[in-house]
Design an enzyme around this catalytic site. Structure first.
Site, PDB file in Angstrom:
ATOM      1  CE  LYS A  39     -16.722  37.289 -46.623  1.00 15.42           C
ATOM      2  NZ  LYS A  39     -15.790  36.102 -47.018  1.00 15.42           N
ATOM      3  N   GLY A  40     -14.271  43.529 -44.816  1.00 17.75           N
ATOM      4  CA  GLY A  40     -12.676  44.116 -44.179  1.00 17.75           C
ATOM      5  C   GLY A  40     -12.976  44.874 -43.101  1.00 17.75           C
ATOM      6  CG  ASP A  99     -11.253  47.083 -46.003  1.00 10.97           C
ATOM      7  OD1 ASP A  99     -11.557  47.463 -47.247  1.00 10.97           O
ATOM      8  OD2 ASP A  99     -10.846  45.662 -46.062  1.00 10.97           O
ATOM      9  CG  ASP A 102      -6.002  49.876 -53.753  1.00 11.14           C
ATOM     10  OD1 ASP A 102      -4.843  50.311 -53.497  1.00 11.14           O
ATOM     11  OD2 ASP A 102      -6.175  48.947 -54.624  1.00 11.14           O
ATOM     12  CE  LYS A 130      -2.465  49.743 -50.875  1.00 12.33           C
ATOM     13  NZ  LYS A 130      -2.975  48.136 -51.407  1.00 12.33           N
ATOM     14  CG  PHE A 151      -1.950  43.145 -50.416  1.00 11.26           C
ATOM     15  CD1 PHE A 151      -2.725  43.534 -51.438  1.00 11.26           C
ATOM     16  CD2 PHE A 151      -2.655  42.100 -49.639  1.00 11.26           C
ATOM     17  CE1 PHE A 151      -4.104  43.049 -52.063  1.00 11.26           C
ATOM     18  CE2 PHE A 151      -3.937  42.047 -49.768  1.00 11.26           C
ATOM     19  CZ  PHE A 151      -4.798  42.515 -51.038  1.00 11.26           C
ATOM     20  CG  ASP A 158      -9.479  39.552 -47.690  1.00 13.21           C
ATOM     21  OD1 ASP A 158      -9.907  40.674 -47.735  1.00 13.21           O
ATOM     22  OD2 ASP A 158      -9.475  38.729 -48.603  1.00 13.21           O
ATOM     23  NE  ARG A 164     -11.865  38.187 -44.549  1.00 11.57           N
ATOM     24  CZ  ARG A 164     -12.114  39.172 -45.531  1.00 11.57           C
ATOM     25  NH1 ARG A 164     -11.928  40.395 -45.159  1.00 11.57           N
ATOM     26  NH2 ARG A 164     -12.536  39.124 -46.585  1.00 11.57           N
TER      27      ARG A 164
END
Ligand code: IMP
Ligand code: MG
Length: 173
Positions: A39-40, A99, A102, A130, A151, A158, A164
């Site tokens: 969803k990000g 989003d 990582d 990142k 984070f 989120d 969010r």
């Protein structure tokens, strides 16, 4: 309670999205399909498509959902498709939007799924990279912001479903 430290405010994000849209418009054909990873990505994609429209691009927009089971703050490494893959991918140019990049496992999994569905060309775009966290060799074609550590939350991203709604990008402290 955790607090959030501001990383990039609304104006900085808007400027960067404008630059990204210009770079994407230079690379992608007039018609292509944006596929956001839910969803990000929901706010990022919403802003990106309107910037692309201003640049005369006419992308289709669709979404896919991935889940990394067992995750709290760490990726479990077990990334799976949740629900259906977008239809009509075969032979198309796709811009895959996530989003955060990582470990890289989510983006790699999404890319493999779209390639298997017959995408002709797949470009990748992430809002936040990142790089120090990478578990596999993968880079995005378009990157909004690079962060060392921490984070990230806000602008759709989120921490266990909270934060969010924040209009800016921050880091949990
Ligand atoms: P990867 O598969 O390890 O590259 O993880 C990518 C996904 O993990 C992102 O799409 C996010 O959903 C989540 N994620 C990774 N880092 C963060 C973070 O700092 N904040 C929020 N979500 C994150
Ligand atoms: Mg995600």
């Amino acid at each position: 309670m955790s607090s959030v430290r501001l990383l990039h405010d609304e104006k900085a994000i808007a400027r960067r999205v404008e630059e990204l849209a210009a770079a994407i418009a230079d690379t992608c054909p007039r018609d292509f399909i944006i596929i956001g990873v839910l969803k990000g990505c929901f706010i990022f994609v919403a802003d990106l498509v309107r910037e692309l429209d201003r640049g005369g691009r006419t992308p289709l927009v669709d979404f896919m959902r991935l889940s990394s089971y067992g995750r709290k703050r760490e990726s479990s490494g077990d990334v799976r498709l949740v629900g259906p893959l977008p239809e009509g991918i075969e032979g198309q140019t796709v811009l895959l939007v996530d989003d955060i990049l990582d470990t890289g496992l989510s983006l790699a999994t999404a890319r493999e799924l779209l390639a298997a569905a017959g995408a002709k060309e797949i470009h990748t775009c992430v809002l936040v990279d990142k790089p120090s966290r990478r578990a596999i060799d993968i880079a995005a074609d378009f990157t909004g912001f690079t962060v060392d550590n921490g984070f990230i939350v806000g602008y759709g991203i989120d921490f266990s479903e909270s934060h969010r709604h924040l209009p800016y990008l921050g880091v949990i402290e």
